[in-house]
Design a protein around this motif. Structure first.
Motif, PDB file in Angstrom:
ATOM      1  N   ASN A   1       3.009   8.280  -9.667  1.00  0.00           N
ATOM      2  CA  ASN A   1       3.785   8.580  -8.464  1.00  0.00           C
ATOM      3  C   ASN A   1       2.933   8.654  -7.199  1.00  0.00           C
ATOM      4  O   ASN A   1       3.414   9.094  -6.148  1.00  0.00           O
ATOM      5  CB  ASN A   1       4.570   9.885  -8.652  1.00  0.00           C
ATOM      6  CG  ASN A   1       5.639   9.740  -9.723  1.00  0.00           C
ATOM      7  OD1 ASN A   1       6.392   8.765  -9.716  1.00  0.00           O
ATOM      8  ND2 ASN A   1       5.696  10.690 -10.647  1.00  0.00           N
ATOM      9  N   ASP A   2       1.688   8.214  -7.303  1.00  0.00           N
ATOM     10  CA  ASP A   2       0.824   8.129  -6.125  1.00  0.00           C
ATOM     11  C   ASP A   2       1.049   6.795  -5.425  1.00  0.00           C
ATOM     12  O   ASP A   2       1.320   5.775  -6.078  1.00  0.00           O
ATOM     13  CB  ASP A   2      -0.644   8.235  -6.513  1.00  0.00           C
ATOM     14  CG  ASP A   2      -1.017   9.605  -7.041  1.00  0.00           C
ATOM     15  OD1 ASP A   2      -0.159  10.511  -7.000  1.00  0.00           O
ATOM     16  OD2 ASP A   2      -2.158   9.768  -7.507  1.00  0.00           O
ATOM     17  N   THR A   3       0.915   6.768  -4.128  1.00  0.00           N
ATOM     18  CA  THR A   3       0.990   5.491  -3.416  1.00  0.00           C
ATOM     19  C   THR A   3      -0.268   4.679  -3.704  1.00  0.00           C
ATOM     20  O   THR A   3      -1.344   5.229  -3.981  1.00  0.00           O
ATOM     21  CB  THR A   3       1.115   5.706  -1.895  1.00  0.00           C
ATOM     22  OG1 THR A   3      -0.048   6.404  -1.424  1.00  0.00           O
ATOM     23  CG2 THR A   3       2.375   6.479  -1.555  1.00  0.00           C
ATOM     24  N   PRO A  18       0.793  -1.236   0.000  1.00  0.00           N
ATOM     25  CA  PRO A  18       0.000   0.000   0.000  1.00  0.00           C
ATOM     26  C   PRO A  18       0.822   1.281   0.000  1.00  0.00           C
ATOM     27  O   PRO A  18       0.365   2.299  -0.522  1.00  0.00           O
ATOM     28  CB  PRO A  18      -0.856  -0.116   1.270  1.00  0.00           C
ATOM     29  CG  PRO A  18      -0.137  -1.096   2.137  1.00  0.00           C
ATOM     30  CD  PRO A  18       0.524  -2.050   1.208  1.00  0.00           C
ATOM     31  N   LYS A  19       2.016   1.260   0.574  1.00  0.00           N
ATOM     32  CA  LYS A  19       2.779   2.504   0.708  1.00  0.00           C
ATOM     33  C   LYS A  19       3.793   2.698  -0.416  1.00  0.00           C
ATOM     34  O   LYS A  19       4.483   3.729  -0.448  1.00  0.00           O
ATOM     35  CB  LYS A  19       3.466   2.544   2.065  1.00  0.00           C
ATOM     36  CG  LYS A  19       2.458   2.564   3.222  1.00  0.00           C
ATOM     37  CD  LYS A  19       3.100   2.865   4.543  1.00  0.00           C
ATOM     38  CE  LYS A  19       2.060   2.849   5.655  1.00  0.00           C
ATOM     39  NZ  LYS A  19       0.995   3.871   5.461  1.00  0.00           N
ATOM     40  N   MET A  20       3.873   1.756  -1.346  1.00  0.00           N
ATOM     41  CA  MET A  20       4.753   1.936  -2.503  1.00  0.00           C
ATOM     42  C   MET A  20       4.038   2.776  -3.560  1.00  0.00           C
ATOM     43  O   MET A  20       2.813   2.703  -3.698  1.00  0.00           O
ATOM     44  CB  MET A  20       5.145   0.584  -3.106  1.00  0.00           C
ATOM     45  CG  MET A  20       6.169  -0.186  -2.317  1.00  0.00           C
ATOM     46  SD  MET A  20       6.701  -1.702  -3.166  1.00  0.00           S
ATOM     47  CE  MET A  20       7.763  -1.020  -4.438  1.00  0.00           C
ATOM     48  N   LYS A  21       4.823   3.557  -4.294  1.00  0.00           N
ATOM     49  CA  LYS A  21       4.239   4.303  -5.401  1.00  0.00           C
ATOM     50  C   LYS A  21       3.851   3.337  -6.512  1.00  0.00           C
ATOM     51  O   LYS A  21       4.477   2.295  -6.695  1.00  0.00           O
ATOM     52  CB  LYS A  21       5.224   5.351  -5.907  1.00  0.00           C
ATOM     53  CG  LYS A  21       5.481   6.460  -4.894  1.00  0.00           C
ATOM     54  CD  LYS A  21       6.465   7.485  -5.425  1.00  0.00           C
ATOM     55  CE  LYS A  21       6.697   8.591  -4.401  1.00  0.00           C
ATOM     56  NZ  LYS A  21       7.676   9.595  -4.901  1.00  0.00           N
ATOM     57  N   LEU A  22       2.810   3.718  -7.249  1.00  0.00           N
ATOM     58  CA  LEU A  22       2.225   2.808  -8.229  1.00  0.00           C
ATOM     59  C   LEU A  22       3.242   2.328  -9.264  1.00  0.00           C
ATOM     60  O   LEU A  22       3.374   1.125  -9.509  1.00  0.00           O
ATOM     61  CB  LEU A  22       1.043   3.491  -8.922  1.00  0.00           C
ATOM     62  CG  LEU A  22       0.361   2.706 -10.036  1.00  0.00           C
ATOM     63  CD1 LEU A  22      -0.147   1.360  -9.529  1.00  0.00           C
ATOM     64  CD2 LEU A  22      -0.782   3.523 -10.620  1.00  0.00           C
ATOM     65  N   LEU A  23       3.949   3.255  -9.887  1.00  0.00           N
ATOM     66  CA  LEU A  23       4.921   2.850 -10.898  1.00  0.00           C
ATOM     67  C   LEU A  23       6.044   2.025 -10.281  1.00  0.00           C
ATOM     68  O   LEU A  23       6.445   0.991 -10.839  1.00  0.00           O
ATOM     69  CB  LEU A  23       5.498   4.077 -11.609  1.00  0.00           C
ATOM     70  CG  LEU A  23       6.553   3.781 -12.689  1.00  0.00           C
ATOM     71  CD1 LEU A  23       5.973   2.891 -13.782  1.00  0.00           C
ATOM     72  CD2 LEU A  23       7.085   5.080 -13.278  1.00  0.00           C
ATOM     73  N   GLU A  24       6.527   2.448  -9.128  1.00  0.00           N
ATOM     74  CA  GLU A  24       7.596   1.720  -8.444  1.00  0.00           C
ATOM     75  C   GLU A  24       7.164   0.286  -8.157  1.00  0.00           C
ATOM     76  O   GLU A  24       7.927  -0.672  -8.358  1.00  0.00           O
ATOM     77  CB  GLU A  24       7.938   2.450  -7.148  1.00  0.00           C
ATOM     78  CG  GLU A  24       9.005   1.774  -6.295  1.00  0.00           C
ATOM     79  CD  GLU A  24       9.175   2.451  -4.949  1.00  0.00           C
ATOM     80  OE1 GLU A  24      10.129   2.103  -4.248  1.00  0.00           O
ATOM     81  OE2 GLU A  24       8.342   3.322  -4.606  1.00  0.00           O
TER      82      GLU A  24
END
Length: 294
Positions: free
Chosen positions: A124-126, A84-90
């Motif tokens: 870049n959103d979580t 949940p706390k990772m950015k979407l692309l990452e």
């Protein structure tokens, strides 16, 4: 082709799956439908090797599926499982890297896929900051980012608005167009009916029907026919063997006790020279589902 043959699974005294057998063809979109507790998720988990069956086999292209094959599968569980706390692309790049993609290729493919799924402005959103519908799209991206050769999705359309459903449909159709077998479960029978090439219906752990949409309509579809004429179709009541179900001016819905009776209706209509259409009543997947599971 992904094939399941004789899959049986017990939980204590409860028989969860009973001789489940069906195939998912290469390049075919297969809808897997059934009520809650019917056995859809258990079947999918066995196909993926997450669960072991008590009997039966899972094969791809005629040979038993092994660990190397399953690494080429894509899977989306019904429960969301992203960090949940990772950015979407990452997050999406990370999953591609786990499948052996280089950093540059993983980023390029993840970005392209997320943009196709309508998430280009959320890269870049979580994950936890996304709406539930966008989290669902992100989960689909996670299943697709390594370009799987077999795709298994559990309720991929849950929580999606109509526009998002259309977007996901297009992406899945593109995956099937590469030759990949694609199977997904869904309670949204209208979506399944519109999207799928083939259907598998399960109830109480047993397969009740399987085949293409046309095959299932032929086997379980309505035996009623619709006639539309430019004049008054009242004469249809006088044709032997015909039971009129509905009637309104030039339109009639009827059942025929034989092919000969049905052909007699068409012949009479043609002789009067005013046939607009003569078709079998369209049967929906919901109607077929209700028939085969009762």
């Amino acid at each position: 082709m992904l094939e399941l043959t004789g899959i049986t699974k017990r939980y204590g005294d409860r028989l969860a799956l009973d001789d489940v057998t069906f195939a998912v063809g290469d390049g075919r979109l297969t809808g897997f439908v059934g009520g809650n507790g019917a056995g859809k998720t258990t079947t999918m988990r066995i196909a993926l090797g997450v669960l072991a069956s008590d009997a039966g086999t899972v094969a791809i292209d005629g040979r038993p599926v092994d660990a190397a094959d399953r690494r080429r599968f894509g899977y989306m569980p019904e429960e969301r499982g992203l960090y949940p706390k990772m950015k979407l692309l990452e997050q999406t790049v990370y999953l591609a890297r786990l499948h052996g993609w280089t950093p540059a290729a993983a980023r390029r493919n993840a970005t392209e896929l997320l943009e196709r799924l309508g998430l280009g402005e959320r890269l870049n959103d979580t994950v936890e900051s996304l709406s539930l519908g966008n989290q669902q799209r992100a989960q689909i991206a996670a299943a697709l980012v390594h370009r799987p050769e077999v795709l298994v999705l559990d309720e991929p359309f849950s929580g999606l608005d109509p526009m998002a459903v259309e977007t996901v449909q297009a992406v899945l159709a593109d995956v099937a167009a590469t030759g990949a077998p694609v199977i997904f479960s869904s309670h949204q029978l209208d979506v399944v009916e519109r999207l799928c090439d083939d259907l598998v219906i399960i109830a109480a752990g047993r397969i009740r029907a399987t085949g293409s949409r046309d095959e299932l309509r032929e086997q379980h579809g309505s035996q009623r026919w619709e006639l539309l004429t430019s004049g008054d179709a009242g004469w249809i009541r006088g044709i032997p063997g015909i039971d009129v179900v509905g009637f309104d001016g030039g339109w009639a819905l009827f059942e025929a006790d034989s092919d000969a009776s049905r052909r007699a209706v068409l012949a009479e209509a043609v002789s009067r020279g005013d046939v607009v259409s003569f078709t079998r009543e369209q049967t929906t997947l919901a109607q077929i589902f209700k028939e085969v599971v009762q």
